[in-house]
Design an enzyme around this catalytic site. Structure first.
Site, short mmCIF file in Angstrom:
data_model
loop_
_atom_site.label_atom_id
_atom_site.label_comp_id
_atom_site.label_asym_id
_atom_site.label_seq_id
_atom_site.Cartn_x
_atom_site.Cartn_y
_atom_site.Cartn_z
N CYS A 18 0.82 -1.22 0.00
CA CYS A 18 0.00 0.00 0.00
C CYS A 18 0.85 1.27 0.00
O CYS A 18 0.35 2.35 -0.33
CB CYS A 18 -0.94 0.02 1.20
SG CYS A 18 -2.02 -1.40 1.26
N HIS A 63 -3.30 7.35 2.92
CA HIS A 63 -3.69 6.04 2.38
C HIS A 63 -5.11 5.74 2.87
O HIS A 63 -5.42 5.90 4.05
CB HIS A 63 -2.71 4.97 2.86
CG HIS A 63 -3.13 3.58 2.53
ND1 HIS A 63 -3.67 3.24 1.30
CD2 HIS A 63 -3.10 2.43 3.26
CE1 HIS A 63 -3.95 1.94 1.31
NE2 HIS A 63 -3.62 1.44 2.48
N ASN A 93 -10.19 0.10 0.16
CA ASN A 93 -8.73 0.20 0.19
C ASN A 93 -8.18 -0.32 -1.14
O ASN A 93 -8.25 -1.52 -1.42
CB ASN A 93 -8.20 -0.62 1.37
CG ASN A 93 -6.69 -0.60 1.48
OD1 ASN A 93 -6.00 -0.15 0.57
ND2 ASN A 93 -6.19 -1.12 2.59
O1 UT7 Z 1 -3.56 -1.17 3.60
C1 UT7 Z 1 -3.38 -1.91 4.76
C2 UT7 Z 1 -4.46 -2.93 4.82
N1 UT7 Z 1 -4.94 -3.34 6.07
C3 UT7 Z 1 -5.63 -2.57 6.92
O2 UT7 Z 1 -5.77 -1.38 6.81
C4 UT7 Z 1 -6.26 -3.30 8.05
C5 UT7 Z 1 -6.19 -2.59 9.34
N2 UT7 Z 1 -7.15 -3.17 10.27
C6 UT7 Z 1 -8.45 -2.80 10.25
O3 UT7 Z 1 -8.86 -1.94 9.49
C7 UT7 Z 1 -9.35 -3.44 11.27
O4 UT7 Z 1 -8.58 -4.23 12.15
C8 UT7 Z 1 -10.48 -4.30 10.64
C9 UT7 Z 1 -11.47 -3.39 9.92
C10 UT7 Z 1 -9.91 -5.32 9.69
C11 UT7 Z 1 -11.22 -5.02 11.74
O5 UT7 Z 1 -11.74 -4.09 12.68
P1 UT7 Z 1 -11.53 -4.32 14.25
O6 UT7 Z 1 -12.21 -3.23 14.94
O7 UT7 Z 1 -10.03 -4.48 14.46
O8 UT7 Z 1 -12.31 -5.67 14.49
P2 UT7 Z 1 -11.75 -7.05 15.03
O9 UT7 Z 1 -10.85 -7.69 14.02
O10 UT7 Z 1 -11.22 -6.85 16.42
O11 UT7 Z 1 -13.07 -7.88 15.10
C12 UT7 Z 1 -14.15 -7.53 15.97
C13 UT7 Z 1 -15.27 -8.51 15.75
C14 UT7 Z 1 -14.81 -9.98 15.75
O12 UT7 Z 1 -15.83 -10.72 16.38
P3 UT7 Z 1 -15.64 -11.21 17.90
O13 UT7 Z 1 -14.41 -12.05 17.90
O14 UT7 Z 1 -15.51 -9.95 18.71
O15 UT7 Z 1 -16.90 -11.98 18.16
C15 UT7 Z 1 -14.78 -10.32 14.28
O16 UT7 Z 1 -15.00 -11.70 14.06
O17 UT7 Z 1 -15.86 -8.29 14.47
C16 UT7 Z 1 -15.92 -9.53 13.74
N3 UT7 Z 1 -15.81 -9.23 12.32
C17 UT7 Z 1 -16.85 -8.91 11.55
N4 UT7 Z 1 -18.17 -8.82 11.82
C18 UT7 Z 1 -18.99 -8.47 10.83
C19 UT7 Z 1 -14.68 -9.19 11.56
N5 UT7 Z 1 -15.00 -8.85 10.29
C20 UT7 Z 1 -16.34 -8.68 10.27
C21 UT7 Z 1 -17.26 -8.34 9.25
N6 UT7 Z 1 -18.55 -8.23 9.57
N7 UT7 Z 1 -16.87 -8.09 7.99
#
Ligand code: UT7
Length: 335
Positions: free
Chosen positions: A113, A253, A283
């Protein structure tokens, strides 16, 4: 050293749009979750037969037109991509052929990225030293072809597109004023596509293990991004001898609105000065900054003499920032 600036921009995204509501029918997710956790509402997705070189070529032609430069005049093409047409040969050569840049050297650059920022920093050196006059830097990605469409934690994040910038010698006092680039290779496993390279060549096992799609430790990358975006932007501003009060536009970004907001807060910049389009594109990795730059330019937001900070992070782990005093007045005749 010769001053270097961006004298033309262009971008291209595929026509097909995939909304959060479409995704609700594909994986266990919701529009509300995606919007509140990321800010993304929709993304553009390339057709199966379209390679990334085609998106890059379209963006490149638009940047050349914007910069009143013909493909034959281009000396160097740098394509920043993590999703090339092939492992080899380079996508940049395919783009050169496609647009008729017969006199250009061309190579690909892989910084995920952060690729566009690595690309403009690299391209600018060739002009600053007097070796080249026209350098085309393209950030292009087709991440949709490398997503596990059953993994809701990654497939909702990414979109396809390409953005390009034409770099030329520019009137003194304008153009690039400072860069910062960085890499922490110890984080290489946090965001990767493990299969298809020399470590895990394609095999039935790599297919079964889904090694040919993106693997990401989302929250680790999130924490890194929040820290590094502010740090690298401040370093580039320091190199340019500028304070936050001098910044007219921040082009970050476009990964996640929460990451952008955290960086804006850390930098103390007025949120109205931040270019955001991730709600419409998701993204787009290396394409995200040049597409946002092109949109801001074409919308007339960027005025002659405005100071811009472009800042990003990505797999590697990589990061980078560039500070630019905006002018599209090339100075080729004086160079
Ligand atoms: O260019 C670089 C590319 N990468 C990035 O920019 C990624 C950076 N990271 C992020 O943007 C965030 O970490 C995410 C958007 C990927 C995830 O957000 P988060 O606030 O860190 O959520 P999390 O991974 O801690 O997940 C929270 C909950 C989980 O459920 P439990 O374990 O709390 O029951 C996930 O399973 O949300 C769940 N979850 C979803 N629920 C609905 C994860 N993805 C989804 C989804 N829809 N798409």
């Amino acid at each position: 050293m010769i001053s270097v600036g961006i004298v033309g921009t262009g971008s291209y995204v595929p026509e097909k749009v995939l909304t959060n509501f479409d995704l609700e029918k594909m994986v266990d997710t919701s529009n509300d979750w995606i919007v509140s956790r990321t800010g993304i509402r929709q993304r553009h997705i390339a057709e199966p037969e379209t390679p990334v070189s085609e998106l890059c070529a379209q963006a490149a032609l638009r940047a050349l037109e914007d910069g009143n430069t013909s493909p034959e005049e281009v000396d160097l093409i740098i394509v920043a991509t993590a999703t090339p047409d092939y492992l080899f040969p380079a996508t940049a050569g395919i783009v050169a052929d496609r647009i008729g840049a017969k006199n250009a050297a061309a190579f690909d650059l892989e910084a995920a990225c952060t690729g566009f920022l690595y690309g403009i920093t690299t391209g600018a050196q060739f002009i600053a030293t007097g070796m080249y006059k026209n350098v085309l830097v393209i950030g292009g990605e087709i991440l949709s072809k490398f997503l596990d469409w059953e993994d809701r934690s990654t497939c909702i994040l990414f979109g396809d597109g390409a953005g390009a910038a034409l770099l030329q010698p520019i009137e003194e006092g304008y153009g690039f004023l400072g860069f910062d680039l960085g890499m922490d290779g110890s984080g290489n496993q946090l965001l990767s596509m493990p299969g298809g390279g020399s470590r895990n060549p394609a095999s039935l096992t790599t297919l079964e293990k889904k090694f040919h799609t993106i693997h990401m430790a989302g929250s680790e990358v999130f924490k890194f991004a929040v820290r590094i975006m502010g740090e690298t932007a401040l370093k580039a501003m320091e190199k340019a001898n500028l304070q936050k009060e001098n910044i007219d536009w921040l082009i970050p970004h476009q990964a996640n609105i929460r990451i952008v907001d955290a960086a804006v807060k850390r930098l103390g910049i007025d949120p109205n000065k931040v270019v955001v389009n991730l709600d419409r594109y998701g993204n787009m990795s290396a394409a995200s900054i040049p597409v946002a730059l092109d949109e801001a330019s074409r919308e007339g937001k960027l005025k002659h003499g405005d100071t811009l900070v472009m800042v990003g992070f990505g797999a590697g782990l990589t990061w980078g920032a560039a500070v630019l005093k905006w002018s599209k007045r090339g100075a080729l005749e004086n160079a």
